[in-house]
Write an enzyme that holds these catalytic residues in place. Structure first.
Site, PDB file in Angstrom:
ATOM      1  N   LYS A   1      60.681  -4.878  -9.472  1.00  0.00           N
ATOM      2  CA  LYS A   1      61.540  -4.117 -10.385  1.00  0.00           C
ATOM      3  C   LYS A   1      62.876  -3.866  -9.703  1.00  0.00           C
ATOM      4  O   LYS A   1      62.929  -3.530  -8.515  1.00  0.00           O
ATOM      5  CB  LYS A   1      60.879  -2.789 -10.765  1.00  0.00           C
TER       6      LYS A   1
ATOM      7  N   LYS B   1      47.228  -8.583  -8.293  1.00  0.00           N
ATOM      8  CA  LYS B   1      46.377  -7.442  -8.046  1.00  0.00           C
ATOM      9  C   LYS B   1      45.352  -7.363  -9.172  1.00  0.00           C
ATOM     10  O   LYS B   1      45.637  -7.905 -10.236  1.00  0.00           O
ATOM     11  CB  LYS B   1      47.177  -6.144  -7.940  1.00  0.00           C
TER      12      LYS B   1
ATOM     13  N   HIS C   1      53.866  -6.129  -8.981  1.00  0.00           N
ATOM     14  CA  HIS C   1      55.078  -6.351  -9.780  1.00  0.00           C
ATOM     15  C   HIS C   1      56.076  -5.195  -9.668  1.00  0.00           C
ATOM     16  O   HIS C   1      57.250  -5.361  -9.970  1.00  0.00           O
ATOM     17  CB  HIS C   1      54.737  -6.700 -11.231  1.00  0.00           C
TER      18      HIS C   1
ATOM     19  N   HIS D   1      50.942   0.068  -6.672  1.00  0.00           N
ATOM     20  CA  HIS D   1      52.345   0.326  -7.028  1.00  0.00           C
ATOM     21  C   HIS D   1      52.918   1.574  -6.352  1.00  0.00           C
ATOM     22  O   HIS D   1      54.005   1.548  -5.779  1.00  0.00           O
ATOM     23  CB  HIS D   1      52.494   0.490  -8.539  1.00  0.00           C
TER      24      HIS D   1
ATOM     25  N   GLU E   1      52.828   6.766 -18.102  1.00  0.00           N
ATOM     26  CA  GLU E   1      52.728   5.793 -19.195  1.00  0.00           C
ATOM     27  C   GLU E   1      52.331   6.523 -20.471  1.00  0.00           C
ATOM     28  O   GLU E   1      51.485   7.414 -20.432  1.00  0.00           O
ATOM     29  CB  GLU E   1      51.669   4.749 -18.879  1.00  0.00           C
TER      30      GLU E   1
ATOM     31  N   ASP F   1      44.141   1.333  -9.826  1.00  0.00           N
ATOM     32  CA  ASP F   1      45.051   0.536 -10.647  1.00  0.00           C
ATOM     33  C   ASP F   1      46.517   0.794 -10.295  1.00  0.00           C
ATOM     34  O   ASP F   1      47.329  -0.120 -10.326  1.00  0.00           O
ATOM     35  CB  ASP F   1      44.785   0.887 -12.121  1.00  0.00           C
TER      36      ASP F   1
ATOM     37  N   LYS G   1      47.871   7.682 -17.810  1.00  0.00           N
ATOM     38  CA  LYS G   1      48.043   7.068 -19.126  1.00  0.00           C
ATOM     39  C   LYS G   1      47.997   8.173 -20.173  1.00  0.00           C
ATOM     40  O   LYS G   1      47.465   9.257 -19.924  1.00  0.00           O
ATOM     41  CB  LYS G   1      46.932   6.053 -19.384  1.00  0.00           C
TER      42      LYS G   1
HETATM   43  C1  BG6 Z   1      49.635  -2.700 -14.034  1.00  0.00           C
HETATM   44  C2  BG6 Z   1      48.450  -1.834 -14.322  1.00  0.00           C
HETATM   45  O1  BG6 Z   1      49.582  -3.183 -12.719  1.00  0.00           O
HETATM   46  O2  BG6 Z   1      50.822  -1.936 -14.214  1.00  0.00           O
HETATM   47  C3  BG6 Z   1      48.528  -1.282 -15.724  1.00  0.00           C
HETATM   48  O3  BG6 Z   1      47.276  -2.588 -14.161  1.00  0.00           O
HETATM   49  C4  BG6 Z   1      49.849  -0.564 -15.945  1.00  0.00           C
HETATM   50  O4  BG6 Z   1      47.453  -0.408 -16.001  1.00  0.00           O
HETATM   51  C5  BG6 Z   1      51.005  -1.452 -15.523  1.00  0.00           C
HETATM   52  O5  BG6 Z   1      49.940  -0.257 -17.317  1.00  0.00           O
HETATM   53  C6  BG6 Z   1      52.299  -0.680 -15.555  1.00  0.00           C
HETATM   54  O6  BG6 Z   1      53.360  -1.562 -15.365  1.00  0.00           O
HETATM   55  P1  BG6 Z   1      54.795  -1.284 -15.964  1.00  0.00           P
HETATM   56  O7  BG6 Z   1      55.637  -2.358 -15.423  1.00  0.00           O
HETATM   57  O8  BG6 Z   1      54.641  -1.325 -17.460  1.00  0.00           O
HETATM   58  O9  BG6 Z   1      55.174   0.076 -15.503  1.00  0.00           O
END
Ligand code: BG6
Length: 514
Positions: free
Chosen positions: A211, A177, A207, A269, A245, A264, A369
Site C-alpha cells: 500500500k 498469506k 499486501h 498486516h 473494516e 488474519d 470486522k
Molecule cells: C486480508 C484479510 O489479508 O486483508 C481480510 O484476509 C481483510 O480478512 C483484508 O479483509 C483487508 O485488506 P484491505 O486491503 O481491504 O484493507
C-alpha cells in the site's frame, strides 16, 4: 534567481524517481497456480492489467493460469475480462485490452498429477520461444497453504525450478498469506518451501506492504529531517494503529472461521505496519537491510505471559447491529460459520517494544470486522507540553499533538497542532496540517507484482520475520485455546466491545474517533 536555487535543492519528482532506477522491462512469464480462482479474478489479473495501462509490464511477457478448471485460452481471457471489468482500478479500455488479452493463456491441470507439470513445462517452453521470456518464470501460488508443498515438489520434480544462479532463467515463487496458522505450521510451510527454493527466490506477500502509504512510511521518516529526532520515547507518548473494516466476513467464512482476526490481520498486516513505524533506520534501502531492521522490532516486542493475555489483549465477536446504515447479522449467523464459533472478529491489544528508542511507550493495536467504517490509520501521539504558559493550570490541559497517517481510504497524513483562533481574545484550538494524496495510488498488488518481476524483495516478508511474528502471537493463541471464555460481543456497527475502550482508558487515554 531564488527560483533557480530552489530547483537545484529540490529537483522535480521525476528526477528524484530516477535516483533509484527500477527497470520493469524484465522478460518473464508469470504462472498463476489457482489462476481461475477468486484472488486471480479480483486482484491479480486486474493488477496485471493496470500495470499494462501504466506501461509497466515487460515487453516480453506472458501470463499462464494453471488450475483444475477445464478452460482454454479464450475462456480464460473471458474470465480475466469480467474480473477487470468488475474490479480493476482503471476502467477497461478496448485498446489496452486488445494488447492484454493475447498475453493470457491457460493450462488445465491438477496439482497432484506429475504429468500436468510436464504439460505446463512444455507450454512454458513454447511460450518462452514465442515471447522471448528467456526461461524466466514466476510461479504465483494463489492457493490454500495446504497445497504449497505439493506444488513446490511438483515443480521441482518436473525440473522446473532453476538454481538461483542459473543461466537458464530465474525461478521465483510468490506465496500468499496465511503462512501457516500457528508457529509450528509456519515453520513447516517455510521448510517445505526451503527444500525447493532459495530464500532469495521466495516472495511472501503481505499486501499491506504494497500500500502506497505504508511504503511511504520509510520515506516520511528517513527523507525528512523533522520526524526522526522526535521519533522516540522522549517525545512520543503512545502510538495507535487501527485497521477497521466495515465489511463482515463475507464469502470467506470457511477460512475465517478457523483463522480469526489475530491470525488474519494482527500476525501479518498490523505487525508489519508496526515494524515500519518503529524500526531503526536501515543501513541502506536494500531488501535485507530494511528487513533486518523490521525483524529487530518484532524480536524486541515484550513477550506476553498468560496473565498479560488476559490483561492486555481483548477479543470480540460481532453480534447483530446496524452497520453502514444496514442491518447486519451476527457473526454466528453468517453462512458457513459454526453456530457456536468462538472465533474473534475483533482484537485490541497493548504491546511494548523493549529497546532504547521505545522503552515505556505503549503501542495500542486494534482491528475488526463490522466496525462503523473502513479506516486504517496510524496515530503517533506526542507528549503533553509542560503545564506552564498556554498549558498552565487551572485551565484544562491542551490536547497533545499527534500525527495521523491515513493508510486508507483518503490516503495522506495530518499533523494536529495547537493554534490561536484569530481574534482579540486568546483562544487556542487544535488544527490539522493536512496532506492528501491527490493522484490515485496504484493498488498494492500492482506494486508487489511489479516488484516480483524486478526481483526486489524489500516489500516481501522474510522467513525469520514471519516466524518471529508467529512466535509473538502464539502465546495469545495458546491462551485462548485453553480458555473457556468466549470473545466479548459487540454490536455490528460499533467500535468493538467495551473492554477495548477500557483497555486504553485504564491508561488515561482513548482510542481515536475515526
Ligand atoms: C486480508 C484479510 O489479508 O486483508 C481480510 O484476509 C481483510 O480478512 C483484508 O479483509 C483487508 O485488506 P484491505 O486491503 O481491504 O484493507
Amino acid at each position: 534567481m531564488a527560483d533557480q536555487q530552489n530547483h537545484r535543492i529540490l529537483p522535480p519528482p521525476h528526477v528524484l524517481a530516477s535516483m533509484h532506477p527500477k527497470s520493469t522491462d524484465v522478460p518473464c512469464i508469470i504462472v498463476i497456480f489457482g489462476g481461475a480462482g477468486d484472488l486471480s479474478h479480483r486482484k491479480l489479473l486486474p493488477a496485471l492489467y493496470n500495470l499494462m495501462v501504466e506501461g509497466e509490464l515487460p515487453s516480453k511477457f506472458a501470463i499462464v493460469g494453471f488450475s483444475m478448471e477445464s478452460l482454454d485460452d479464450d475462456a480464460y481471457r473471458k474470465f480475466a475480462r469480467t474480473g477487470i471489468e468488475e474490479f480493476s482500478r482503471q476502467k477497461l479500455s478496448e485498446e489496452v485490452w486488445n494488447k492484454f488479452a493475447p498475453l493470457l493463456h491457460f493450462v488445465s491441470g491438477s496439482f497432484d498429477r506429475p504429468g500436468d507439470y510436464a504439460k505446463l513445462d512444455e507450454r512454458l517452453k513454447q511460450l518462452d520461444g514465442e515471447v522471448g521470456s528467456a526461461g524466466n518464470h514466476i510461479f504465483y501460488f494463489a492457493i490454500p497453504p495446504a497445497f504449497i508443498d505439493q506444488c513446490s515438489s511438483g515443480l521441482h520434480s518436473a525440473g522446473m525450478v532453476n538454481a538461483p544462479d542459473s543461466k537458464d532463467g530465474f525461478t521465483r515463487v510468490v506465496v500468499e498469506k496465511p503462512i501457516g496458522r500457528d508457529l509450528a505450521s509456519a515453520i513447516e510451510i517455510n521448510s517445505q518451501l526451503a527444500r525447493h527454493f532459495d530464500e532469495g527466490q521466495i516472495f511472501r506477500i503481505d499486501h499491506y506492504l504494497g500500500k502506497e502509504t505504508v511504503e511511504n512510511l520509510m520515506v516520511l521518516r528517513f527523507a525528512n529531517a523533522i520526524f526522526e529526532p522526535i521519533w522516540s520515547a522522549r517525545f512520543i507518548d503512545h502510538v495507535q494503529i487501527t485497521v477497521a473494516e466495515q465489511e463482515g466476513v463475507g464469502t470467506r467464512a470457511a477460512y475465517y472461521d478457523h483463522a480469526g482476526a489475530l491470525r488474519d490481520m494482527v500476525q501479518s498486516h498490523i505487525l508489519q505496519v508496526l515494524c515500519m513505524i518503529a524500526s531503526e533506520p536501515p543501513r541502506s534501502t536494500g531488501a535485507d537491510a530494511v528487513r533486518d531492521s523490521k525483524l529487530d522490532v518484532i524480536r524486541s516486542l515484550r513477550p506476553y505471559d498468560r496473565a498479560d493475555v488476559d490483561r492486555l489483549v481483548v477479543r470480540g465477536q460481532y453480534v447483530e447491529g446496524l452497520c453502514g446504515g444496514e442491518k447486519a447479522k451476527s457473526y454466528r449467523d453468517e453462512d458457513h460459520v459454526r453456530p457456536d464459533s468462538n472465533i474473534e472478529t475483533f482484537v485490541a491489544l497493548k504491546c511494548y517494544i523493549e529497546n532504547w528508542r521505545w522503552a515505556g511507550v505503549p503501542f495500542y493495536l486494534r482491528t475488526g470486522k463490522r466496525l462503523p467504517r473502513r479506516a486504517s490509520e496510524i496515530a503517533i501521539y506526542f507528549k503533553q507540553v509542560p503545564r506552564i504558559l498556554y498549558n498552565a493550570r487551572p485551565a484544562p490541559a491542551l490536547p497533545p499533538n499527534y500525527l495521523s497517517i491515513r493508510i486508507q481510504p483518503d490516503e495522506g497524513l495530518a499533523l494536529n497542532i495547537i493554534s490561536k483562533v484569530p481574534g482579540q481574545t486568546l483562544r487556542l484550538n487544535p488544527v490539522d496540517v493536512d496532506f492528501h494524496y491527490k493522484t490515485a495510488s496504484p493498488e498494492a498488488y500492482e506494486t508487489l507484482l511489479s516488484d516480483v518481476i524486478v526481483g526486489d524483495q524489500t516489500l516481501f516478508m522474510r522467513r525469520d520475520t514471519v516466524e518471529a511474528a508467529w512466535r509473538f502471537v502464539q502465546v495469545i493463541l495458546d491462551e485462548w485455546e485453553h480458555s473457556d471464555a468466549a470473545p466479548f460481543p459487540y454490536a455490528a456497527g460499533s467500535w468493538g466491545p467495551t473492554e477495548s475502550a477500557l483497555l486504553i482508558a485504564r491508561d488515561g487515554r482513548a482510542w481515536r474517533t475515526l
